[in-house]
Write a protein that holds these residues in place. Sequence first.
Motif: not given
Length: 647
Positions: A29-31, A254-255, A260-261
């Motif tokens: 994810t971006l996070d 995906r981003a 979601p992760a």
Amino acid sequence: MRPFVFNGHGRLVFPSNFIADLDFSVIETLDHLAAVIRRDFEAKAPTGSEILQRVESGGYASRYELLRDLALNLTWGNRYAMTMYEKRPTRWRDVPRRRDDVFLTLLTPWEDGERKVAAVGRVWEELDPTWDAAAEQRTFDVLFDIFRHKRHHATDIYAIKPTVAEIARDATNLTLCLPGHDPDRPVHSYEEILDCAEAVPELEALHRLALILDNQYPWDRSAARLATVAELDDDDFVVVLVPRNHEVMEFIRRARADVPARTRPAPPASVVRPSAPLSPVVVADHFRVMPQLESLAVVKGECVCTNEDVIRNAAYSWSPMSASEIQSKTGIESRRYTERELEHIGLQAAHDALQGAGRRPEEIGAVLFCSCTSRRLIPSVAAWISGQLGIAQTHGSYDLVSACAGFPYGILEAVRILQEVRRPVLVIFAEKFSDKIGSVRTSRMILADGAAAMVMSPAAEGVASDVEVAQVYASGPVSEVNSIIWPNPEFDNNITIYGPEVRSLVERYLHQMMAELGSLPGPDGGALLDAIDLVVPHQANKTMVIEIAAAAGLAQERLYFNIEQMGNVSAASIPLALFDAVRDGVVDRPMRVFTPAFGAGAVGGYTVMRFDPAIVAPESLQRVEPVTVEQENAAPSVEDVRAAFAG
């Protein structure tokens, strides 16, 4: 994973330390990406404003400090270009307008740029050289040319860039514009970057990084400007960004879709103690067949990596540290690496151990391979080595993954197997960390390569066991279980070590070991602990082990270390240290040796053994080479198939 290489000057170079190839297949994810970028690019890097503030407050004491801040600032400014995109200057008329895999940079003008550039240029001339004026000037010239031609803020750069169609929706959006572009403009080749050399290790690392950064701007930087989309002419050049590989592109998709992760199990609310103490194994009380140690052979990595080599390869994510500080922190002056494969050095050690014991392959009842760095799954390394030794059949040939506790785990398992096979068992301990470390400094400072092998056989009736006591442990708080991880998605699937958690498990296990040995009877009526002649611990970190051992009641004089020149070789560290203890004359007669070990997975254990220096085989100078890949993977002939299925 990139292994080490030797450059044109014969020096070790670690490409993973300066080539920012993130494995986007494990970044979900971006996070997740933001956490990686924050740790590796932002945590150590000052902003341009922070550099200006430090200059104006007189905060720079040396040119090296300024050079380092410039390099880290510019690396941070290229954090996404270096990891995700290739920059391709392209004529505006030729830029695809509707593709989803072609991007442009959306930029914000650099505030106070002229003031920052002037301040850096002025203070450079005022500061004295730190070590080497000419070398420092070479690197400054490259970095300052990039710095003074910056046009935009680095803070406002984002991982997911707009497509051409997206940036064109607002004609006032700014992007980088070039009036022209020479596609033949020279860039630094990979070999040139590898061959970068300076007398001062710290300056070599910075110079190499400067060359990487210089390659990020393969155009006339003085002519570059920010332009709105509306201002672009067909013959203007813009810097198009293209994903470096399909994994980056899949991450971008995906981003954008906000996938979601994957969920992961939550850690337990508490840790429960065993319902009853897990007692050490007193071999004479538990088993009928007594083990005898017949031989010990070792293979050391042929490449010496000094602390200076580590520093000359310092990554942009590292805090400042000198070679002497590495020695002070870890007790290590150099470590050994090998260019050979893990299973190949294991095979060499096994061959030498058999020779040392005077044993033929057909006498061996089982082969155990103890390692945490094997990438071979089928066949297991133990089975592969059995085949390479020409053994037609064993009772068992299998691998044990118990990391730094590989020695007590392997020895105890061999004692158990002896009860069944009643013939010699070959136990091999081998690790190859050098190609699994990446740019993680703690791992690079400590871990190394090497192998050892022992032959253990049934003792004659009435002969005392060479292995008197063996104990193994595993598990604990989740933080300790995960104190050393490989592969670690959070660190690009490289090996990572979390120091405080490692220290915690070492303290826990060493106190437990001391209590157990203090309660076991020794040969002369006292405690077994008092009958120990020498302690050969797992060579984890000399400074840490000495401190913890002292707190547990073991004086430094009772401990033997070879970590200064070998590094930490995990499962192989204790047998390698036993070998060197004999070489150094520390073990000059049969001795009772205590071998505590602890490491990844919150594993631990120890042996108390009678170790005779006579079993140590000399280091072999002649290599045992395995069959070639072509031979190993050769398809069977028609005749082979017919013979296999005949009848």
